[in-house]
Write a protein that holds these residues in place. Structure first.
Motif, PDB file in Angstrom:
ATOM      1  N   TRP A   1     -47.057   4.406  24.546  1.00  0.00           N
ATOM      2  CA  TRP A   1     -46.026   5.326  24.064  1.00  0.00           C
ATOM      3  C   TRP A   1     -44.741   5.125  24.864  1.00  0.00           C
ATOM      4  CZ3 TRP A   1     -44.556   8.281  28.148  1.00  0.00           C
ATOM      5  CH2 TRP A   1     -45.515   8.707  29.075  1.00  0.00           C
TER       6      TRP A   1
ATOM      7  N   LYS B   1     -40.940   7.519  25.536  1.00  0.00           N
ATOM      8  CA  LYS B   1     -40.230   8.771  25.316  1.00  0.00           C
ATOM      9  C   LYS B   1     -38.791   8.638  25.812  1.00  0.00           C
ATOM     10  CE  LYS B   1     -44.037  10.744  23.917  1.00  0.00           C
ATOM     11  NZ  LYS B   1     -44.220  11.180  22.506  1.00  0.00           N
TER      12      LYS B   1
ATOM     13  N   ILE C   1     -37.992   6.335  19.509  1.00  0.00           N
ATOM     14  CA  ILE C   1     -37.032   7.233  20.145  1.00  0.00           C
ATOM     15  C   ILE C   1     -35.932   7.542  19.141  1.00  0.00           C
ATOM     16  CG2 ILE C   1     -35.411   7.549  22.044  1.00  0.00           C
ATOM     17  CD1 ILE C   1     -37.026   5.666  23.702  1.00  0.00           C
TER      18      ILE C   1
ATOM     19  N   TYR D   1     -44.822  14.124  32.238  1.00  0.00           N
ATOM     20  CA  TYR D   1     -45.481  13.698  31.009  1.00  0.00           C
ATOM     21  C   TYR D   1     -46.973  13.541  31.271  1.00  0.00           C
ATOM     22  CZ  TYR D   1     -40.840  12.668  29.160  1.00  0.00           C
ATOM     23  OH  TYR D   1     -39.541  12.772  28.734  1.00  0.00           O
TER      24      TYR D   1
END
Length: 211
Positions: free
Chosen positions: A85, A87, A31, A134
């Motif tokens: 992942w 975000k 990030i 997402y």
């Protein structure tokens, strides 16, 4: 059973016999602009196709909160506890909900909100509610900001997907100079507002969960 703890988000999966199957500390290195944000809080967790979606907020080491350093996150973990992942998004993400294609909806507000049992704290900045979608691979499908001409502060605290594919949320709304009230809103699957109802109760009310 899945647990998420404050500060660096320690997450542990425990089997029915109370044995730990795996544990993980979230890695925020992907990030941008998070070099000094060392404290995090998880607000919601969802299981989806044997994956885990997690959302929360990040602040810096001095707990300074402003429009410049307030950031939320949504992360995807695999069933074995590995992080696939993560975000970041400007604002705070308070809730996640499964999408019908294996992705995830994340919702919150662009301002700062702190909900504790029996108390509510928020900053004086204008806040817009938002819904982000997402895909399974972590790509952002859309980010929908919900602004109201009648309210200076909007925040989504919980969101869920209906069987028809629409989204239902609850949260708070505050018109300039007025009390805070809970609201319930309905959106289509692209985050477009269909309707919103404000629960006008005195002196104030806060929507914190929806089922």
């Amino acid at each position: 059973i899945n647990f998420a703890a404050n500060t660096y988000n320690f997450i542990e999966n425990i089997d029915p016999n109370n044995n730990s199957e795996w544990s993980l500390i979230l890695d925020y290195s992907n990030i941008n602009n998070l070099s000094n944000r060392i404290d995090s809080t998880s607000y919601d967790l969802e299981l989806n196709n044997k994956s885990i979606y997690l959302s929360g907020s990040l602040v810096d080491d001095y707990w300074q909160v402003s429009e410049d350093n307030n950031k939320g996150f949504v992360a995807k973990l695999n069933s074995d506890g590995t992080q696939e992942w993560i975000k970041g998004i400007d604002g705070e993400i308070y809730s996640v909900s499964n999408s019908n294609d294996g992705g995830v909806y994340a919702a919150g507000g662009t301002g700062f909100l702190e909900l504790d049992l029996g108390s509510l704290s928020y900053n004086d900045q204008i806040s817009s509610a938002f819904i982000s979608k997402y895909n399974q691979d972590g790509s952002l499908e859309f980010n929908s900001t919900i602004d109201s001409q009648y309210s200076q502060y909007e925040f989504i605290t919980d969101i869920l997907r209906t069987d028809e594919g629409n989204l239902i949320s609850t949260g708070i709304t505050q018109s300039e100079g007025n009390d805070i009230n809970a609201n319930v809103s309905k959106f289509d699957n692209y985050g477009n507002l269909i309707w919103s109802k404000e629960l006008d109760q005195q002196p104030s009310s806060v929507g914190v969960g929806i089922t």
